[in-house]
Design a protein around this motif. Structure first.
Motif, PDB file in Angstrom:
ATOM      1  N   ARG A 178       4.611 -37.268 -10.772  1.00  0.00           N
ATOM      2  CA  ARG A 178       4.850 -35.888 -10.347  1.00  0.00           C
ATOM      3  C   ARG A 178       4.365 -34.939 -11.428  1.00  0.00           C
ATOM      4  NH1 ARG A 178       9.224 -32.089 -10.642  1.00  0.00           N
ATOM      5  NH2 ARG A 178      10.501 -33.605 -11.773  1.00  0.00           N
ATOM      6  N   ILE A 179       3.565 -33.938 -11.044  1.00  0.00           N
ATOM      7  CA  ILE A 179       3.108 -32.897 -11.969  1.00  0.00           C
ATOM      8  C   ILE A 179       4.079 -31.730 -11.858  1.00  0.00           C
ATOM      9  CG2 ILE A 179       1.238 -31.323 -12.614  1.00  0.00           C
ATOM     10  CD1 ILE A 179      -0.735 -33.268 -11.445  1.00  0.00           C
ATOM     11  N   LEU A 180       4.739 -31.395 -12.946  1.00  0.00           N
ATOM     12  CA  LEU A 180       5.762 -30.358 -12.938  1.00  0.00           C
ATOM     13  C   LEU A 180       5.162 -29.021 -12.503  1.00  0.00           C
ATOM     14  CD1 LEU A 180       8.775 -29.977 -13.643  1.00  0.00           C
ATOM     15  CD2 LEU A 180       8.038 -29.179 -15.895  1.00  0.00           C
ATOM     16  N   GLY A 181       5.812 -28.392 -11.524  1.00  0.00           N
ATOM     17  CA  GLY A 181       5.386 -27.082 -11.064  1.00  0.00           C
ATOM     18  C   GLY A 181       4.235 -27.105 -10.095  1.00  0.00           C
ATOM     19  N   GLN A 182       3.888 -28.273  -9.588  1.00  0.00           N
ATOM     20  CA  GLN A 182       2.738 -28.368  -8.685  1.00  0.00           C
ATOM     21  C   GLN A 182       3.151 -29.101  -7.422  1.00  0.00           C
ATOM     22  OE1 GLN A 182      -1.249 -28.917 -10.334  1.00  0.00           O
ATOM     23  NE2 GLN A 182      -1.498 -30.696  -8.992  1.00  0.00           N
ATOM     24  N   ASN A 183       2.661 -28.610  -6.288  1.00  0.00           N
ATOM     25  CA  ASN A 183       2.973 -29.221  -5.000  1.00  0.00           C
ATOM     26  C   ASN A 183       2.361 -30.609  -4.919  1.00  0.00           C
ATOM     27  OD1 ASN A 183       3.268 -29.907  -2.281  1.00  0.00           O
ATOM     28  ND2 ASN A 183       3.073 -27.755  -1.623  1.00  0.00           N
ATOM     29  N   ALA A 184       3.181 -31.584  -4.537  1.00  0.00           N
ATOM     30  CA  ALA A 184       2.703 -32.962  -4.464  1.00  0.00           C
ATOM     31  C   ALA A 184       1.606 -33.140  -3.433  1.00  0.00           C
ATOM     32  CB  ALA A 184       3.878 -33.896  -4.156  1.00  0.00           C
ATOM     33  N   ALA A 185       1.512 -32.218  -2.458  1.00  0.00           N
ATOM     34  CA  ALA A 185       0.493 -32.345  -1.419  1.00  0.00           C
ATOM     35  C   ALA A 185      -0.920 -32.189  -1.979  1.00  0.00           C
ATOM     36  CB  ALA A 185       0.743 -31.302  -0.326  1.00  0.00           C
ATOM     37  N   ARG A 186      -1.012 -31.574  -3.142  1.00  0.00           N
ATOM     38  CA  ARG A 186      -2.345 -31.403  -3.744  1.00  0.00           C
ATOM     39  C   ARG A 186      -2.918 -32.715  -4.240  1.00  0.00           C
ATOM     40  NH1 ARG A 186      -3.915 -27.087  -8.011  1.00  0.00           N
ATOM     41  NH2 ARG A 186      -5.725 -28.409  -7.713  1.00  0.00           N
ATOM     42  N   GLY A 187      -2.088 -33.694  -4.435  1.00  0.00           N
ATOM     43  CA  GLY A 187      -2.542 -34.941  -5.026  1.00  0.00           C
ATOM     44  C   GLY A 187      -2.642 -34.794  -6.536  1.00  0.00           C
ATOM     45  N   LEU A 188      -3.261 -35.774  -7.155  1.00  0.00           N
ATOM     46  CA  LEU A 188      -3.405 -35.761  -8.611  1.00  0.00           C
ATOM     47  C   LEU A 188      -4.642 -34.963  -9.000  1.00  0.00           C
ATOM     48  CD1 LEU A 188      -2.361 -39.340  -9.745  1.00  0.00           C
ATOM     49  CD2 LEU A 188      -1.378 -37.204 -10.487  1.00  0.00           C
ATOM     50  N   THR A 189      -4.554 -33.647  -8.941  1.00  0.00           N
ATOM     51  CA  THR A 189      -5.638 -32.763  -9.374  1.00  0.00           C
ATOM     52  C   THR A 189      -5.045 -31.619 -10.177  1.00  0.00           C
ATOM     53  OG1 THR A 189      -5.553 -31.411  -7.353  1.00  0.00           O
ATOM     54  CG2 THR A 189      -7.062 -33.312  -7.361  1.00  0.00           C
TER      55      THR A 189
ATOM     56  N   ILE B 100      -9.069 -30.199 -21.920  1.00  0.00           N
ATOM     57  CA  ILE B 100      -9.963 -29.210 -22.535  1.00  0.00           C
ATOM     58  C   ILE B 100     -11.223 -29.103 -21.692  1.00  0.00           C
ATOM     59  CG2 ILE B 100     -11.241 -28.579 -24.614  1.00  0.00           C
ATOM     60  CD1 ILE B 100      -9.332 -30.342 -26.207  1.00  0.00           C
ATOM     61  N   ASN B 101     -11.448 -27.926 -21.147  1.00  0.00           N
ATOM     62  CA  ASN B 101     -12.644 -27.651 -20.346  1.00  0.00           C
ATOM     63  C   ASN B 101     -13.623 -26.866 -21.205  1.00  0.00           C
ATOM     64  OD1 ASN B 101     -14.574 -26.981 -18.483  1.00  0.00           O
ATOM     65  ND2 ASN B 101     -13.287 -25.540 -17.347  1.00  0.00           N
ATOM     66  N   ARG B 102     -14.670 -27.533 -21.697  1.00  0.00           N
ATOM     67  CA  ARG B 102     -15.635 -26.883 -22.581  1.00  0.00           C
ATOM     68  C   ARG B 102     -16.790 -26.238 -21.816  1.00  0.00           C
ATOM     69  NH1 ARG B 102     -14.938 -31.748 -25.814  1.00  0.00           N
ATOM     70  NH2 ARG B 102     -13.548 -31.291 -27.573  1.00  0.00           N
ATOM     71  N   THR B 103     -16.780 -26.307 -20.513  1.00  0.00           N
ATOM     72  CA  THR B 103     -17.850 -25.681 -19.737  1.00  0.00           C
ATOM     73  C   THR B 103     -17.576 -24.190 -19.593  1.00  0.00           C
ATOM     74  OG1 THR B 103     -16.775 -26.035 -17.589  1.00  0.00           O
ATOM     75  CG2 THR B 103     -18.128 -27.840 -18.459  1.00  0.00           C
ATOM     76  N   HIS B 104     -18.565 -23.464 -19.087  1.00  0.00           N
ATOM     77  CA  HIS B 104     -18.435 -22.022 -18.905  1.00  0.00           C
ATOM     78  C   HIS B 104     -18.057 -21.665 -17.470  1.00  0.00           C
ATOM     79  CE1 HIS B 104     -19.963 -21.517 -22.907  1.00  0.00           C
ATOM     80  NE2 HIS B 104     -21.097 -22.144 -22.611  1.00  0.00           N
ATOM     81  N   ALA B 105     -17.493 -22.637 -16.743  1.00  0.00           N
ATOM     82  CA  ALA B 105     -17.065 -22.401 -15.367  1.00  0.00           C
ATOM     83  C   ALA B 105     -15.697 -23.052 -15.142  1.00  0.00           C
ATOM     84  CB  ALA B 105     -18.087 -22.975 -14.386  1.00  0.00           C
ATOM     85  N   ASP B 106     -14.879 -22.449 -14.259  1.00  0.00           N
ATOM     86  CA  ASP B 106     -13.600 -23.051 -13.903  1.00  0.00           C
ATOM     87  C   ASP B 106     -13.851 -24.424 -13.266  1.00  0.00           C
ATOM     88  OD1 ASP B 106     -12.591 -20.678 -14.747  1.00  0.00           O
ATOM     89  OD2 ASP B 106     -12.149 -19.898 -12.749  1.00  0.00           O
ATOM     90  N   ALA B 107     -12.919 -25.364 -13.503  1.00  0.00           N
ATOM     91  CA  ALA B 107     -13.122 -26.719 -13.003  1.00  0.00           C
ATOM     92  C   ALA B 107     -11.824 -27.298 -12.479  1.00  0.00           C
ATOM     93  CB  ALA B 107     -13.688 -27.618 -14.105  1.00  0.00           C
ATOM     94  N   THR B 108     -11.973 -28.161 -11.478  1.00  0.00           N
ATOM     95  CA  THR B 108     -10.851 -28.931 -10.939  1.00  0.00           C
ATOM     96  C   THR B 108     -11.078 -30.395 -11.286  1.00  0.00           C
ATOM     97  OG1 THR B 108     -10.514 -27.389  -9.106  1.00  0.00           O
ATOM     98  CG2 THR B 108      -9.608 -29.605  -8.857  1.00  0.00           C
ATOM     99  N   TYR B 109     -10.044 -31.028 -11.827  1.00  0.00           N
ATOM    100  CA  TYR B 109     -10.180 -32.414 -12.279  1.00  0.00           C
ATOM    101  C   TYR B 109      -9.261 -33.320 -11.465  1.00  0.00           C
ATOM    102  CZ  TYR B 109     -12.373 -30.194 -16.298  1.00  0.00           C
ATOM    103  OH  TYR B 109     -13.188 -29.445 -17.101  1.00  0.00           O
ATOM    104  N   GLU B 110      -9.802 -34.453 -11.062  1.00  0.00           N
ATOM    105  CA  GLU B 110      -9.023 -35.482 -10.384  1.00  0.00           C
ATOM    106  C   GLU B 110      -8.461 -36.435 -11.437  1.00  0.00           C
ATOM    107  OE1 GLU B 110     -11.826 -37.277  -7.833  1.00  0.00           O
ATOM    108  OE2 GLU B 110     -11.907 -35.585  -6.416  1.00  0.00           O
ATOM    109  N   ILE B 111      -7.193 -36.798 -11.266  1.00  0.00           N
ATOM    110  CA  ILE B 111      -6.513 -37.667 -12.237  1.00  0.00           C
ATOM    111  C   ILE B 111      -6.250 -39.021 -11.586  1.00  0.00           C
ATOM    112  CG2 ILE B 111      -4.530 -37.947 -13.759  1.00  0.00           C
ATOM    113  CD1 ILE B 111      -4.113 -34.939 -13.637  1.00  0.00           C
ATOM    114  N   ASP B 112      -6.617 -40.059 -12.294  1.00  0.00           N
ATOM    115  CA  ASP B 112      -6.322 -41.423 -11.861  1.00  0.00           C
ATOM    116  C   ASP B 112      -5.443 -42.069 -12.931  1.00  0.00           C
ATOM    117  OD1 ASP B 112      -6.470 -43.826 -10.361  1.00  0.00           O
ATOM    118  OD2 ASP B 112      -8.003 -44.569 -11.752  1.00  0.00           O
TER     119      ASP B 112
END
Length: 493
Positions: A429-440, A407-419
């Protein structure tokens, strides 16, 4: 030629009002047809206070939807808005999401405790001044008085045969009532859709069907409850008069007739002494002013809404007969007993129930304020797949599936890093996402987005039936983070 007898004099220059307290419990019968009540217009500080509060309350209700509040390009700019489509509740700087329904519960708790506290101190002052039923009924009575005149003229008009004069006055009154009711229903729907867009489409048939439905419901209920039912709503439909008995005690300030001063009552002739009798001249001005149709001199009654109009009516009569005002006043039952016993009145505002209500209200407000000021702009929730709980792959490794809700409650688009913190040998593996992007993951402004994540544990790392896993999300370039705990199931024994 005979003439109708005039009303007897209650005192020099004061005639007794020909009025009966038709809504008193001893007069009222179950299933009896409603007897109309014709409250007389009075002037005084309490009537003025009701006018002021009515104007402020109605002004707020009708015009708040048009207030604007800048929240950025991605959010609506209406100050107060219940946005079902966007699943938000906006109240100026406060923004409540569906996951934060507990804030709504907190607001309701604060409202209830405030009502309890005010009732413990001042009785049913909410009913007399702030209740929507009272506010709109006051307005409808004012319209009725404008078309048909004050009490005596309204009674005379109702008893008269139908004529052009009676027809146009009645028709005009009901037409204005319907306009007010329509404005009430129209204003209500503006709280659920943008006010300016709704108004521009409403009269052309371009609004949602729900807008017309609720417009019709609110128009009908306002016209019916404030125009034709009035005191019946407070007497029969509203639960608060029954609940209030548990909120107040004999030290609460209520509108009371000071029986210690008023009795024995009776007419008073000019020049007669006031010794050996009470100040009440039995003029019934208090009964004529009561919008509930009761006699306050009969003691505390469920039907009384504490509007205090009887105080203004009585004070005006006391001035005419040169007696002190306050025969009807805000007072306590304890003080009436004390004066009858020859003791000085006392006012105990700090009582156990008041302290309990006040402390509870302070705690609720503190919790709400702390929650609103410390709320995070990011929220994370992880749900593990339960059907199946896990999948064993051909090489002996075990895979679990998860749904990550961000949930992004800010008023701007955001990219989140996942650990992901879990057992050694865990792959992801994130379904539908290229693994080269990393966990974001990317989440648009003011949005909730779900992501499917598969975690896979190598065969040699499968050592227990379940192992803890923690997801940590952090906005890029920010120290803020949120975590969500879950488990990884392997089926090992």
């Amino acid at each position: 030629m005979s003439t109708a007898p005039s009303s007897p004099q209650a005192a020099d220059g004061v005639r007794q009002v020909d009025v009966e307290a038709v809504n008193d419990p001893v007069k009222r019968k179950l299933y009896k047809k409603r007897e109309p009540i014709y409250p007389k217009l009075v002037h005084g500080k309490f009537r003025l206070a009701k006018w002021v509060f009515m104007i402020v309350a109605l002004g707020a209700y009708y015009f708040i939807p048009f207030l604007r509040w800048d929240r950025g390009p991605s959010a609506p700019d209406q100050a107060v808005l219940v946005d079902f489509e966007g699943r938000r509740f906006y109240f100026f700087f406060i923004e409540i999401w569906p996951q934060e329904i507990y804030y709504i519960s907190g607001l309701l708790i604060i409202a209830a405790l405030s009502l309890f506290l005010v009732s413990a101190l001042f009785g049913r002052v909410w009913c007399g001044y702030a209740c929507p039923q009272t506010v709109w009924t006051d307005l409808f009575i004012a319209v009725e008085r404008l078309f048909e005149g004050d009490r005596n003229k309204r009674i005379k008009l109702d008893r008269a045969k139908w004529s052009f004069n009676k027809a146009w006055r009645k028709a005009g009154k009901h037409a204005v009532w319907l306009l007010i009711a329509a404005a009430t229903g129209g204003a209500w729907i503006l709280y659920f859709h943008d006010a300016y867009d709704t108004l521009s489409h409403f009269f052309t048939g371009g609004s949602p069907i729900s807008a017309y439905l609720f417009f019709g419901v609110l128009t009908f209920t306002t016209y019916t409850l404030a125009g034709t039912m009035r005191e019946q709503v407070c007497t029969y439909m509203c639960p608060w008069p029954r609940i209030q008995a548990a909120m107040t005690d004999r030290d609460a300030l209520n509108v009371v007739y000071r029986v210690d001063r008023g009795e024995p009552r009776g007419a008073h002739k000019k020049g007669e002494p006031w010794d050996g009798r009470g100040d009440c001249i039995d003029c019934k001005a208090c009964v004529a002013a009561c919008p509930m149709g009761i006699d306050i001199r009969n003691g505390s009654q469920l039907e009384c809404i504490q509007c205090a109009l009887c105080i203004d009516a009585c004070d005006d009569i006391m001035k005419k007969v040169d007696r002190p005002t306050g025969l009807i006043a805000y007072d306590t039952d304890v003080n009436i007993d004390r004066r009858q016993a020859g003791q000085a009145p006392v006012y105990r505002f700090l009582r156990p129930r008041v302290l309990v209500y006040g402390l509870s209200l302070a705690i609720a407000c503190t919790i709400m304020l702390a929650g609103l000021t410390t709320r995070a702009s990011l929220d994370v929730n992880v749900t593990r797949d339960r059907n199946p709980n896990f999948v064993q792959l051909s090489d002996g490794s075990v895979r679990n599936g998860y749904t990550l809700k961000v949930i992004n409650r800010t008023h701007a688009d955001a990219t989140y890093e996942i650990d992901i913190d879990g057992p050694d040998g865990l792959d992801w593996r994130i379904l539908g996402q290229n693994a080269a992007r990393g966990l974001t993951v990317d989440v648009p402004a003011e949005r909730t987005q779900d992501f499917r994540i598969f975690l896979t544990l190598s065969p040699e790392a499968v050592t227990a039936a379940n192992q803890p896993v923690t997801f940590t999300l952090r906005p890029q370039g920010s120290d803020e983070s949120r975590t969500a705990d879950t488990v990884f199931l392997t089926g090992a024994r």
